[in-house]
Design a protein around this motif. Structure first.
Motif, PDB file in Angstrom:
ATOM      1  N   ASP A   1      34.703  25.579  45.999  1.00 23.67           N
ATOM      2  CA  ASP A   1      33.882  25.824  44.819  1.00 23.67           C
ATOM      3  C   ASP A   1      33.366  27.260  44.799  1.00 23.67           C
ATOM      4  N   ALA A   2      32.925  27.754  45.947  1.00 25.51           N
ATOM      5  CA  ALA A   2      32.442  29.137  46.027  1.00 25.51           C
ATOM      6  C   ALA A   2      33.561  30.117  45.702  1.00 25.51           C
ATOM      7  N   LEU A   3      34.769  29.820  46.154  1.00 23.53           N
ATOM      8  CA  LEU A   3      35.915  30.690  45.869  1.00 23.53           C
ATOM      9  C   LEU A   3      36.259  30.691  44.381  1.00 23.53           C
ATOM     10  N   VAL A   4      36.269  29.534  43.770  1.00 21.85           N
ATOM     11  CA  VAL A   4      36.574  29.434  42.334  1.00 21.85           C
ATOM     12  C   VAL A   4      35.515  30.162  41.505  1.00 21.85           C
ATOM     13  N   ARG A   5      34.256  29.945  41.835  1.00 21.89           N
ATOM     14  CA  ARG A   5      33.176  30.609  41.098  1.00 21.89           C
ATOM     15  C   ARG A   5      33.266  32.126  41.226  1.00 21.89           C
ATOM     16  N   ALA A   6      33.514  32.610  42.437  1.00 11.90           N
ATOM     17  CA  ALA A   6      33.608  34.059  42.642  1.00 11.90           C
ATOM     18  C   ALA A   6      34.822  34.637  41.912  1.00 11.90           C
ATOM     19  N   GLY A   7      35.949  33.920  41.937  1.00 10.91           N
ATOM     20  CA  GLY A   7      37.167  34.397  41.285  1.00 10.91           C
ATOM     21  C   GLY A   7      37.062  34.441  39.773  1.00 10.91           C
ATOM     22  N   HIS A   8      36.236  33.609  39.188  1.00 11.91           N
ATOM     23  CA  HIS A   8      36.059  33.625  37.739  1.00 11.91           C
ATOM     24  C   HIS A   8      34.908  34.520  37.304  1.00 11.91           C
ATOM     25  N   ARG A   9      33.953  34.719  38.198  1.00  8.52           N
ATOM     26  CA  ARG A   9      32.831  35.606  37.880  1.00  8.52           C
ATOM     27  C   ARG A   9      33.324  37.061  37.767  1.00  8.52           C
ATOM     28  N   THR A  10      33.997  37.530  38.777  1.00  9.41           N
ATOM     29  CA  THR A  10      34.600  38.864  38.771  1.00  9.41           C
ATOM     30  C   THR A  10      35.985  38.728  39.383  1.00  9.41           C
ATOM     31  N   PRO A  11      37.027  38.612  38.562  1.00 11.44           N
ATOM     32  CA  PRO A  11      38.380  38.380  39.080  1.00 11.44           C
ATOM     33  C   PRO A  11      38.795  39.436  40.112  1.00 11.44           C
ATOM     34  N   PHE A  12      39.563  38.992  41.078  1.00  9.71           N
ATOM     35  CA  PHE A  12      40.046  39.867  42.153  1.00  9.71           C
ATOM     36  C   PHE A  12      41.342  40.560  41.736  1.00  9.71           C
ATOM     37  N   THR A  13      41.364  41.141  40.557  1.00 11.35           N
ATOM     38  CA  THR A  13      42.552  41.765  39.994  1.00 11.35           C
ATOM     39  C   THR A  13      42.788  43.134  40.614  1.00 11.35           C
ATOM     40  N   LEU A  14      44.036  43.404  40.969  1.00 12.21           N
ATOM     41  CA  LEU A  14      44.432  44.733  41.429  1.00 12.21           C
ATOM     42  C   LEU A  14      44.828  45.559  40.210  1.00 12.21           C
ATOM     43  N   ALA A  15      44.510  46.831  40.228  1.00 11.97           N
ATOM     44  CA  ALA A  15      44.788  47.683  39.075  1.00 11.97           C
ATOM     45  C   ALA A  15      46.284  47.918  38.867  1.00 11.97           C
ATOM     46  N   ASP A  16      47.073  47.878  39.916  1.00 12.03           N
ATOM     47  CA  ASP A  16      48.493  48.216  39.790  1.00 12.03           C
ATOM     48  C   ASP A  16      49.443  47.053  40.067  1.00 12.03           C
ATOM     49  N   ASP A  17      48.914  45.846  40.251  1.00 12.59           N
ATOM     50  CA  ASP A  17      49.775  44.713  40.593  1.00 12.59           C
ATOM     51  C   ASP A  17      49.169  43.428  40.033  1.00 12.59           C
ATOM     52  N   TYR A  18      49.907  42.765  39.148  1.00 10.78           N
ATOM     53  CA  TYR A  18      49.432  41.519  38.552  1.00 10.78           C
ATOM     54  C   TYR A  18      50.036  40.295  39.241  1.00 10.78           C
ATOM     55  N   GLN A  19      50.721  40.509  40.371  1.00 14.87           N
ATOM     56  CA  GLN A  19      51.339  39.426  41.137  1.00 14.87           C
ATOM     57  C   GLN A  19      50.490  39.011  42.339  1.00 14.87           C
ATOM     58  N   HIS A  20      49.495  39.832  42.686  1.00 18.53           N
ATOM     59  CA  HIS A  20      48.668  39.588  43.865  1.00 18.53           C
ATOM     60  C   HIS A  20      47.200  39.831  43.531  1.00 18.53           C
ATOM     61  N   ILE A  21      46.344  39.300  44.376  1.00 18.65           N
ATOM     62  CA  ILE A  21      44.906  39.538  44.234  1.00 18.65           C
ATOM     63  C   ILE A  21      44.465  40.540  45.299  1.00 18.65           C
ATOM     64  N   ASP A  22      43.278  41.056  45.127  1.00 18.80           N
ATOM     65  CA  ASP A  22      42.699  41.982  46.094  1.00 18.80           C
ATOM     66  C   ASP A  22      42.180  41.153  47.276  1.00 18.80           C
ATOM     67  N   ALA A  23      43.013  41.012  48.300  1.00 12.58           N
ATOM     68  CA  ALA A  23      42.700  40.134  49.425  1.00 12.58           C
ATOM     69  C   ALA A  23      41.483  40.615  50.212  1.00 12.58           C
ATOM     70  N   ALA A  24      41.323  41.915  50.348  1.00 15.99           N
ATOM     71  CA  ALA A  24      40.176  42.441  51.106  1.00 15.99           C
ATOM     72  C   ALA A  24      38.863  42.105  50.398  1.00 15.99           C
ATOM     73  N   ARG A  25      38.844  42.265  49.096  1.00 18.98           N
ATOM     74  CA  ARG A  25      37.630  41.954  48.336  1.00 18.98           C
ATOM     75  C   ARG A  25      37.348  40.456  48.338  1.00 18.98           C
ATOM     76  N   LEU A  26      38.403  39.638  48.225  1.00 20.47           N
ATOM     77  CA  LEU A  26      38.241  38.189  48.285  1.00 20.47           C
ATOM     78  C   LEU A  26      37.679  37.779  49.641  1.00 20.47           C
ATOM     79  N   SER A  27      38.217  38.341  50.719  1.00 22.29           N
ATOM     80  CA  SER A  27      37.736  38.002  52.064  1.00 22.29           C
ATOM     81  C   SER A  27      36.266  38.370  52.239  1.00 22.29           C
ATOM     82  N   ALA A  28      35.892  39.543  51.759  1.00 21.05           N
ATOM     83  CA  ALA A  28      34.498  39.973  51.890  1.00 21.05           C
ATOM     84  C   ALA A  28      33.566  39.070  51.086  1.00 21.05           C
ATOM     85  N   THR A  29      33.969  38.747  49.865  1.00 24.46           N
ATOM     86  CA  THR A  29      33.136  37.902  49.009  1.00 24.46           C
ATOM     87  C   THR A  29      33.005  36.494  49.576  1.00 24.46           C
ATOM     88  N   LEU A  30      34.130  35.901  49.992  1.00 26.15           N
ATOM     89  CA  LEU A  30      34.076  34.534  50.515  1.00 26.15           C
ATOM     90  C   LEU A  30      33.387  34.489  51.878  1.00 26.15           C
TER      91      LEU A  30
END
Length: 148
Positions: free
Chosen positions: A81-110
């Motif tokens: 639930d915390a992961l879903v909420r964080a991902g929808h609050r501020t998506p972990f979108t990379l500026a140059d790649d729409y196939q992957h998420i920003d794993a470092a930012r996701l790890s820090a947030t979670l």
């Protein structure tokens, strides 16, 4: 004629039962690690307010050696639930790649959110195990090249 195989089978069963009852400790078939695997979650890739893609992520929360993994595995829905909420609050979108998420930012947030759920000294790290995009979305470079 049937006595001999029957006697041998009974002897084998008796030997197996006595070995099991002797109190010899059995080794578990699989060691339980100090982690919680979060069920796969589809996180949105949003660009300029538009949904471009979904990326399904597999996340593992590594626990410290003193943590009780079975207790925290029961709380897996809270981590998800915390992961879903964080991902929808501020998506972990990379500026140059729409196939992957920003794993470092996701790890820090979670990591921060998981520590709030468990309390201090339980979460060691958060690792993104794998990422799988829903669609093959074009990256900004590919879109710019297609316009030329």
């Amino acid at each position: 004629m049937l006595r001999r195989p029957l006697i041998l089978a009974a002897a084998a069963l008796l030997a197996a039962t006595s070995a099991a009852a002797s109190g010899a400790p059995e080794k578990p078939s699989k060691e339980v690690g100090q982690y919680v695997d979060v069920s796969p979650v589809g996180l949105p890739i949003v660009v300029n307010g538009q949904l471009v893609n979904y990326v399904f992520v597999y996340v593992r929360i590594n626990l410290t050696s003193g943590a009780n993994p079975s207790k925290w595995r029961e709380r897996e829905p809270y981590f998800r639930d915390a992961l879903v909420r964080a991902g929808h609050r501020t998506p972990f979108t990379l500026a140059d790649d729409y196939q992957h998420i920003d794993a470092a930012r996701l790890s820090a947030t979670l990591s921060r959110d998981a520590a709030a759920i468990t309390g201090p000294g339980v979460v060691k790290s958060v690792v993104v195990s794998s990422q799988a995009p829903r669609w093959r979305a074009r990256s900004p470079r590919q879109q710019a090249a297609a316009k030329r």
